[in-house]
Motif scaffolding. Structure first.
Motif: not given
Length: 115
Positions: A60-81
């Motif tokens: 989402p853009k700034c000041m918008e509510v983040d409605t994505r699934p929880t797994i997509t909120k994790l940074h991709y490098m942390y997900f790789a680990m």
């Protein structure tokens, strides 16, 4: 401007399972074919799921509510680990639960059996 981030995120979703199975196969003689196969299948399933969700749900853009699934909120490098260690866990557990390879098949195939 985001091409580098896309390339890195795709690599982070697909390469950790290959890397962990390769490392385990070289460093741990108990790794067998079934453990490696199912570890790779687990890693592929989880990585592709994350990649599809990441490209389906945009940040989402700034000041918008983040409605994505929880797994997509994790940074991709942390997900790789996470994917690396969870694939290692699956590979180790399945290798321990299945029949090990005979000793004569391990000669010069792992770091421990190189001589």
């Amino acid at each position: 401007g985001q091409l580098f981030i896309y390339i890195q995120s795709i690599a982070a979703y697909l390469s950790p399972p290959i890397a962990v199975v390769y490392c385990l196969a070289i460093l741990w003689p108990r790794t067998n074919e079934k453990g490696a196969f199912w570890g790779l299948m687990y890693g592929l399933l989880v990585g592709l799921t994350r990649m599809i969700l990441d490209f389906s749900y945009r940040a989402p853009k700034c000041m918008e509510v983040d409605t994505r699934p929880t797994i997509t909120k994790l940074h991709y490098m942390y997900f790789a680990m996470f994917l690396f260690f969870s694939t290692a866990t699956v590979t180790i557990i399945i290798s321990l639960l299945t029949k090990p390879l005979p000793e004569h098949m391990l000669i010069r195939t792992t770091f421990i059996t190189r001589w």
